[in-house]
Design a protein around this motif. Structure first.
Motif, PDB file in Angstrom:
ATOM      1  N   ASP A  54       4.554  -9.735 -15.150  1.00  0.00           N
ATOM      2  CA  ASP A  54       5.073 -11.100 -15.052  1.00  0.00           C
ATOM      3  C   ASP A  54       5.847 -11.151 -13.733  1.00  0.00           C
ATOM      4  O   ASP A  54       7.009 -10.773 -13.662  1.00  0.00           O
ATOM      5  CB  ASP A  54       5.976 -11.389 -16.254  1.00  0.00           C
ATOM      6  N   TYR A 114      18.142 -21.349 -22.255  1.00  0.00           N
ATOM      7  CA  TYR A 114      17.203 -21.707 -21.177  1.00  0.00           C
ATOM      8  C   TYR A 114      17.923 -22.459 -20.066  1.00  0.00           C
ATOM      9  O   TYR A 114      18.603 -23.435 -20.358  1.00  0.00           O
ATOM     10  CB  TYR A 114      16.078 -22.594 -21.715  1.00  0.00           C
ATOM     11  N   SER A 172       0.306 -22.077 -10.535  1.00  0.00           N
ATOM     12  CA  SER A 172       0.534 -20.624 -10.509  1.00  0.00           C
ATOM     13  C   SER A 172      -0.768 -19.917 -10.169  1.00  0.00           C
ATOM     14  O   SER A 172      -1.820 -20.538 -10.080  1.00  0.00           O
ATOM     15  CB  SER A 172       1.031 -20.151 -11.880  1.00  0.00           C
ATOM     16  N   VAL A 197       8.383  -7.270 -16.515  1.00  0.00           N
ATOM     17  CA  VAL A 197       8.881  -8.430 -15.759  1.00  0.00           C
ATOM     18  C   VAL A 197       9.364  -7.907 -14.407  1.00  0.00           C
ATOM     19  O   VAL A 197      10.234  -7.025 -14.347  1.00  0.00           O
ATOM     20  CB  VAL A 197      10.043  -9.129 -16.498  1.00  0.00           C
ATOM     21  N   TYR A 255      14.892 -12.614 -13.297  1.00  0.00           N
ATOM     22  CA  TYR A 255      15.388 -13.894 -12.783  1.00  0.00           C
ATOM     23  C   TYR A 255      16.410 -13.661 -11.662  1.00  0.00           C
ATOM     24  O   TYR A 255      16.576 -14.483 -10.766  1.00  0.00           O
ATOM     25  CB  TYR A 255      16.058 -14.668 -13.925  1.00  0.00           C
ATOM     26  N   HIS A 294       9.999 -13.103 -21.016  1.00  0.00           N
ATOM     27  CA  HIS A 294      10.055 -14.567 -21.083  1.00  0.00           C
ATOM     28  C   HIS A 294       9.371 -15.017 -22.375  1.00  0.00           C
ATOM     29  O   HIS A 294       8.499 -14.319 -22.907  1.00  0.00           O
ATOM     30  CB  HIS A 294       9.319 -15.139 -19.872  1.00  0.00           C
ATOM     31  N   HIS A 348       4.769 -22.186  -7.751  1.00  0.00           N
ATOM     32  CA  HIS A 348       5.676 -23.343  -7.688  1.00  0.00           C
ATOM     33  C   HIS A 348       7.142 -22.928  -7.663  1.00  0.00           C
ATOM     34  O   HIS A 348       7.989 -23.733  -7.315  1.00  0.00           O
ATOM     35  CB  HIS A 348       5.415 -24.283  -8.866  1.00  0.00           C
ATOM     36  N   LYS A 349       7.452 -21.685  -8.038  1.00  0.00           N
ATOM     37  CA  LYS A 349       8.873 -21.311  -8.072  1.00  0.00           C
ATOM     38  C   LYS A 349       9.396 -20.951  -6.685  1.00  0.00           C
ATOM     39  O   LYS A 349      10.512 -21.304  -6.333  1.00  0.00           O
ATOM     40  CB  LYS A 349       9.097 -20.133  -9.018  1.00  0.00           C
ATOM     41  N   ALA A 361       6.402 -13.888 -12.066  1.00  0.00           N
ATOM     42  CA  ALA A 361       6.590 -15.339 -11.906  1.00  0.00           C
ATOM     43  C   ALA A 361       7.500 -15.658 -10.719  1.00  0.00           C
ATOM     44  O   ALA A 361       7.278 -16.633 -10.013  1.00  0.00           O
ATOM     45  CB  ALA A 361       7.160 -15.937 -13.192  1.00  0.00           C
ATOM     46  N   HIS A 362       8.512 -14.816 -10.517  1.00  0.00           N
ATOM     47  CA  HIS A 362       9.484 -15.105  -9.454  1.00  0.00           C
ATOM     48  C   HIS A 362       9.188 -14.358  -8.150  1.00  0.00           C
ATOM     49  O   HIS A 362      10.046 -14.321  -7.265  1.00  0.00           O
ATOM     50  CB  HIS A 362      10.896 -14.759  -9.941  1.00  0.00           C
ATOM     51  N   GLY A 419       1.108 -23.302 -15.311  1.00  0.00           N
ATOM     52  CA  GLY A 419       2.187 -22.378 -14.999  1.00  0.00           C
ATOM     53  C   GLY A 419       1.825 -20.932 -15.282  1.00  0.00           C
ATOM     54  O   GLY A 419       0.729 -20.616 -15.764  1.00  0.00           O
ATOM     55  N   SER A 420       2.788 -20.060 -14.986  1.00  0.00           N
ATOM     56  CA  SER A 420       2.599 -18.651 -15.312  1.00  0.00           C
ATOM     57  C   SER A 420       2.578 -18.467 -16.815  1.00  0.00           C
ATOM     58  O   SER A 420       2.076 -17.466 -17.327  1.00  0.00           O
ATOM     59  CB  SER A 420       3.723 -17.816 -14.693  1.00  0.00           C
ATOM     60  N   THR A 421       3.135 -19.437 -17.524  1.00  0.00           N
ATOM     61  CA  THR A 421       3.123 -19.372 -18.993  1.00  0.00           C
ATOM     62  C   THR A 421       1.710 -19.097 -19.501  1.00  0.00           C
ATOM     63  O   THR A 421       1.495 -18.153 -20.267  1.00  0.00           O
ATOM     64  CB  THR A 421       3.658 -20.713 -19.565  1.00  0.00           C
ATOM     65  N   ILE A 478       0.405 -15.550 -18.489  1.00  0.00           N
ATOM     66  CA  ILE A 478       0.980 -14.448 -19.275  1.00  0.00           C
ATOM     67  C   ILE A 478       0.340 -14.410 -20.664  1.00  0.00           C
ATOM     68  O   ILE A 478      -0.029 -13.350 -21.178  1.00  0.00           O
ATOM     69  CB  ILE A 478       2.517 -14.612 -19.339  1.00  0.00           C
ATOM     70  N   SER A 496       4.259 -17.537 -10.260  1.00  0.00           N
ATOM     71  CA  SER A 496       4.507 -18.984 -10.219  1.00  0.00           C
ATOM     72  C   SER A 496       4.629 -19.403  -8.761  1.00  0.00           C
ATOM     73  O   SER A 496       5.710 -19.326  -8.172  1.00  0.00           O
ATOM     74  CB  SER A 496       5.806 -19.342 -10.945  1.00  0.00           C
TER      75      SER A 496
HETATM   76  C1  LIG Z   1      10.311 -14.431 -15.898  1.00  0.00           C
HETATM   77  C2  LIG Z   1       9.493 -15.657 -16.143  1.00  0.00           C
HETATM   78  N1  LIG Z   1       8.227 -15.530 -16.538  1.00  0.00           N
HETATM   79  C3  LIG Z   1       7.443 -16.596 -16.786  1.00  0.00           C
HETATM   80  C4  LIG Z   1       7.910 -17.873 -16.621  1.00  0.00           C
HETATM   81  C5  LIG Z   1       7.009 -19.047 -16.895  1.00  0.00           C
HETATM   82  O1  LIG Z   1       6.576 -19.554 -15.675  1.00  0.00           O
HETATM   83  P1  LIG Z   1       6.002 -21.042 -15.491  1.00  0.00           P
HETATM   84  O2  LIG Z   1       7.175 -21.946 -15.410  1.00  0.00           O
HETATM   85  O3  LIG Z   1       5.256 -20.965 -14.195  1.00  0.00           O
HETATM   86  O4  LIG Z   1       5.127 -21.333 -16.639  1.00  0.00           O
HETATM   87  C6  LIG Z   1       9.230 -18.063 -16.198  1.00  0.00           C
HETATM   88  C7  LIG Z   1       9.765 -19.422 -16.031  1.00  0.00           C
HETATM   89  O5  LIG Z   1      10.901 -19.656 -15.781  1.00  0.00           O
HETATM   90  C8  LIG Z   1      10.044 -16.924 -15.958  1.00  0.00           C
HETATM   91  O6  LIG Z   1      11.319 -17.063 -15.568  1.00  0.00           O
END
Ligand SMILES: Cc1ncc(COP(=O)(O)O)c(C=O)c1O
Length: 496
Positions: free
Chosen positions: A199, A449, A239, A171, A175, A119, A229-230, A201-202, A93-95, A98, A227
């Motif tokens: 970030d 969450y 990601s 960010v 979201y 995040h 996948h999102k 991700a979205h 993931g983007s986790t 980041i 991400s």
């Molecule tokens: C703003 C933001 N950054 C990072 C992430 C983490 O992304 P991932 O689920 O691809 O690890 C999320 C996940 O919801 C997110 O909302």
């Protein structure tokens, strides 16, 4: 090396899927397998799982490919499609992207400027690296009750107070699909010759339609994490991390990614990234036009229902509220305010799911947020509109408690934490009843969450107002994650 990259660029076209093709070839090859995974291309799976997934997915679940150049070729194609100089495919993931971005740019004690509404992945990055966060408070829209992005002026103020910062992280989008003025933030950041990490991700779909906000790389980011996948058609956890320019040490980034990811990455995930890139490169504009059109239809129809308002940059009554943290909106993200119906977002989410089979991405005290992507259909939008039409008629009159706001900070640059997130994470801790924790230093991440934005983090002094905020979210039906006791009866704090 350069000649090799030029060779690849010449050779590969965006309609190709080198990684997916290599996986298909190997999956079709019949062998006696004496290597991992233990299911041996599906021969050992239970009937139960075969009934759910079939066997094709297991045939392709291989530990390695015979074509060793395929990953690099696929990443190279992705770099071109997304406007990067170099792209890494991520399977965590983007986790992990980041976290790696922070590890690659900051060491113990180094300062990094980032929004307070980051995040939890960024907090993990701070713990792993030992970096010290300089928080910039997001622009808060009290009318909408939504935190936007940080403003370029606030980043400039943080940098002039902390000119020794090693990086800025933003960010983009939030979201809710809100994008700040990233170009201005990039300009300010680069005056200090430090990298801008994003970030995103979205925002993996941004590069593929002119009506979407500018992608972070085009706005000047040095590194961005998306991400796939999102909002694209990749498997969950898949990601991408993109880099351009010379401010990022790519070798250090590569090492950080190696630390944070499995040494046995799933080729199913990697191949899904290759396919998602090809799909967007060939048909992205068309697919995004369709998603935008569906989103606009939902916006128009839901916006007409009395008592319901849809969050929209172009909405007349909201124009006065446009802030420096809100330069553009991703129109495929639909945020609907249900508070005037006397409902919380959490309760509305329950009704939509139970009675209409409509599931939102995010419920918050006042809102519901929906992701409209290339996978949605006209029928989905009709169900969504039907569900909101019902809500508009059947007001529940539950009343929405007013939520204490913890973003209300007159100084845009936040105070430093009592100790760094890493020190707090590694310190001796104790568990106390919640009422005894104000004034103590928090030892864990505590966050509703989704959206996964920590209200308390390791190293932060616990205030009554933050606890009230968390309890209020919980009372409204929100889910609190990150902490050992999700019921919030107790909290882990640093020993005195
Ligand atoms: C703003 C933001 N950054 C990072 C992430 C983490 O992304 P991932 O689920 O691809 O690890 C999320 C996940 O919801 C997110 O909302």
């Amino acid at each position: 090396m350069y000649a090799f990259v030029v060779f690849l660029r010449k050779m590969l076209a965006q309609d190709q899927t080198p990684l997916l093709d290599a996986l298909k070839t190997d999956a079709e090859c019949s062998q006696a397998c004496f290597y991992t995974p233990g299911h041996k291309q599906g021969q050992g799976i239970s009937q139960k799982i075969a009934n759910v997934f079939g066997t094709a997915v297991f045939r392709a679940d291989l530990p390695e490919l015979r074509d060793t150049a395929a990953i690099q070729q696929a990443q190279e194609l992705a770099a071109r499609a997304f406007g990067a100089e170099k792209t890494w495919f991520l399977v965590n993931g983007s986790t992990c992207g980041i976290e790696a971005a922070i590890l690659a740019t900051c060491g113990p004690g180094d300062k990094i400027i980032l929004p307070r509404n980051v995040h939890s992945a960024a907090i993990a990055g701070l713990i792993l690296s030992g970096a010290v966060p300089i928080f910039v408070y997001p622009e808060y829209d009290f009318g909408l009750d939504i935190a936007h992005c940080i403003a370029a002026d606030a980043v400039a103020a943080a940098l002039s107070k902390h000119p020794d910062a090693k990086a800025v992280m933003v960010v983009y989008p939030t979201y809710y699909g809100v994008c700040g003025d990233l170009k201005a933030i990039a300009r300010v950041t680069h005056q200090y010759d430090i990298p801008l990490l994003v970030d995103e991700a979205h925002g993996a779909h941004f590069a593929f339609h002119p009506e979407l906000p500018a992608p972070a790389l085009a706005a000047g980011a040095d590194l961005t994490v998306q991400s796939a996948h999102k909002t694209l058609a990749a498997f969950t956890q898949a990601s991408m991390l993109h880099v351009q320019g010379t401010r990022i040490d790519r070798d250090r980034l590569e090492k950080a990614l190696q630390f944070l990811q499995s040494t046995s990455p799933s080729y199913l995930l990697l191949a899904s990234l290759d396919a998602a890139r090809q799909q967007m490169a060939l048909y992205g504009k068309q697919l995004m036009s369709h998603a935008l059109q569906l989103a606009q239809q939902a916006r128009n129809q839901i916006g007409e229902i009395p008592g319901i308002s849809v969050f929209d940059l172009t909405c007349k009554q909201q124009k006065s509220q446009v802030s420096p943290g809100f330069a553009a909106l991703d129109k495929t993200r639909l945020t609907v305010d249900v508070s005037k119906l006397g409902l919380t977002g959490f309760r509305a989410a329950e009704i939509l799911e139970q009675d209409f089979g409509v599931t939102a991405e995010l419920a918050s005290p006042r809102h519901l947020t929906f992701i409209i992507s290339l996978g949605n259909t006209q029928k989905d939008i009709e169900k969504l509109v039907e569900a909101f039409t019902y809500l508009g008629q059947e007001k529940e009159e539950l009343g929405v408690a007013s939520l204490p706001c913890f973003w209300d900070n007159a100084n845009k640059v936040g105070d430093c934490l009592a100790v760094s997130p890493r020190e707090a994470f590694l310190a001796k801790t104790e568990i106390l009843p919640l009422q005894q924790t104000p004034g103590r230093i928090c030892a864990e991440i505590v966050c509703p969450y989704p959206p996964g934005i920590p209200v308390l983090m390791p190293g932060e002094v616990i205030s009554k107002s933050r606890l009230e905020y968390l309890l209020c979210i919980q009372a409204m039906g929100g889910f609190i994650s990150g902490c050992a006791d999700a019921s919030l009866k107790n909290l882990r704090v640093l020993q005195m």
